[in-house]
Design an enzyme around this catalytic site. Structure first.
Site, short mmCIF file in Angstrom:
data_model
loop_
_atom_site.label_atom_id
_atom_site.label_comp_id
_atom_site.label_asym_id
_atom_site.label_seq_id
_atom_site.Cartn_x
_atom_site.Cartn_y
_atom_site.Cartn_z
N ASP A 28 22.83 72.66 73.85
CA ASP A 28 23.09 71.38 73.09
C ASP A 28 21.78 70.88 72.40
O ASP A 28 20.69 70.96 72.85
CB ASP A 28 23.54 70.57 74.33
CG ASP A 28 24.19 69.28 73.72
OD1 ASP A 28 25.44 68.99 74.01
OD2 ASP A 28 23.62 68.44 73.19
N ILE A 29 22.19 70.57 71.16
CA ILE A 29 21.10 70.03 70.32
C ILE A 29 20.42 68.73 70.97
O ILE A 29 19.18 68.50 70.62
CB ILE A 29 21.72 69.70 68.85
CG1 ILE A 29 20.48 69.88 68.03
CG2 ILE A 29 22.40 68.40 69.01
CD1 ILE A 29 21.24 69.99 66.50
N ASN A 85 34.61 66.20 78.33
CA ASN A 85 34.77 64.89 78.27
C ASN A 85 35.97 64.74 77.28
O ASN A 85 36.04 65.60 76.08
CB ASN A 85 33.53 64.25 77.24
CG ASN A 85 32.35 64.01 78.09
OD1 ASN A 85 32.19 63.81 79.22
ND2 ASN A 85 31.11 64.44 77.60
N GLY A 91 33.55 59.43 76.26
CA GLY A 91 32.15 59.88 75.56
C GLY A 91 32.34 61.12 74.49
O GLY A 91 31.58 61.59 74.27
N SER A 93 32.61 63.15 71.70
CA SER A 93 32.31 62.93 70.34
C SER A 93 32.44 64.11 69.25
O SER A 93 32.31 63.94 67.96
CB SER A 93 30.68 62.61 70.32
OG SER A 93 30.00 63.78 70.65
N HIS A 98 35.00 71.49 74.61
CA HIS A 98 34.03 72.29 74.98
C HIS A 98 33.84 71.97 76.31
O HIS A 98 33.79 70.66 76.58
CB HIS A 98 32.89 71.92 74.00
CG HIS A 98 32.91 70.40 73.86
ND1 HIS A 98 33.36 69.67 72.85
CD2 HIS A 98 31.78 69.53 74.36
CE1 HIS A 98 33.02 68.27 72.89
NE2 HIS A 98 32.10 68.47 73.85
N HIS A 100 30.61 71.39 78.90
CA HIS A 100 29.09 71.22 79.17
C HIS A 100 28.72 71.85 80.51
O HIS A 100 29.48 71.57 81.40
CB HIS A 100 28.81 69.77 79.38
CG HIS A 100 29.30 68.91 78.28
ND1 HIS A 100 28.16 68.47 77.29
CD2 HIS A 100 30.11 68.18 77.86
CE1 HIS A 100 28.59 67.84 76.30
NE2 HIS A 100 29.91 67.52 76.66
#
Ligand code: AMP
Length: 112
Positions: A28-29, A85, A91, A93, A98, A100
């Site tokens: 993750d960025i 999510n 949340g 976005s 995906h 996490h």
């Protein structure tokens, strides 16, 4: 194309942990833990609620890949959290499903 489709197509760079025919896992960025990896299906399903019965095998595959990411990045013993999510209140976005994988520190419950 979503940003994650572009990462899967190698049009945008990412720090890839593993990839196969069905998915790509990358760091993750904006990491929320010492280890924070996203496991993304190449198929652009918007979010979990949009997945269908046809996606049963793919969804199982994503979880197995999430566990493999955890193993490879040294989280198996200490533990880790897997999060999806779905929608505004959660949340979400990026409108591309995906998973996490978060680890490397203790986490509280319930989540915020
Ligand atoms: P979510 O809020 O569940 O939709 O998660 C989207 C995640 O994508 C966030 O944790 C972002 O930090 C992450 N993200 C957005 N753009 C990128 C990118 N180009 N490379 C890696 N992670 C990204």
């Amino acid at each position: 194309m979503t940003i994650f489709e572009k990462i899967c197509a190698k049009e945008i760079p990412a720090k890839i942990v593993l990839e196969d025919d069905e998915c790509v896992a990358f760091h993750d960025i904006n990491p929320q833990a010492p280890v924070h990896v996203l496991v993304v299906p190449r198929k652009p399903i918007s979010r979990l609620i949009e997945a269908g019965e046809d996606d049963r095998e793919l969804l199982g595959h994503l979880l197995l890949r999430a566990a493999e990411v955890a193993r490879r990045l040294g989280l198996a013993e200490g533990g880790f959290r897997v999060v999806i999510n779905n929608g505004r209140n959660a949340g979400e976005s990026v409108p591309h499903l995906h998973v996490h994988v978060l680890g490397g520190r203790p986490m509280s419950w319930p989540p915020g």
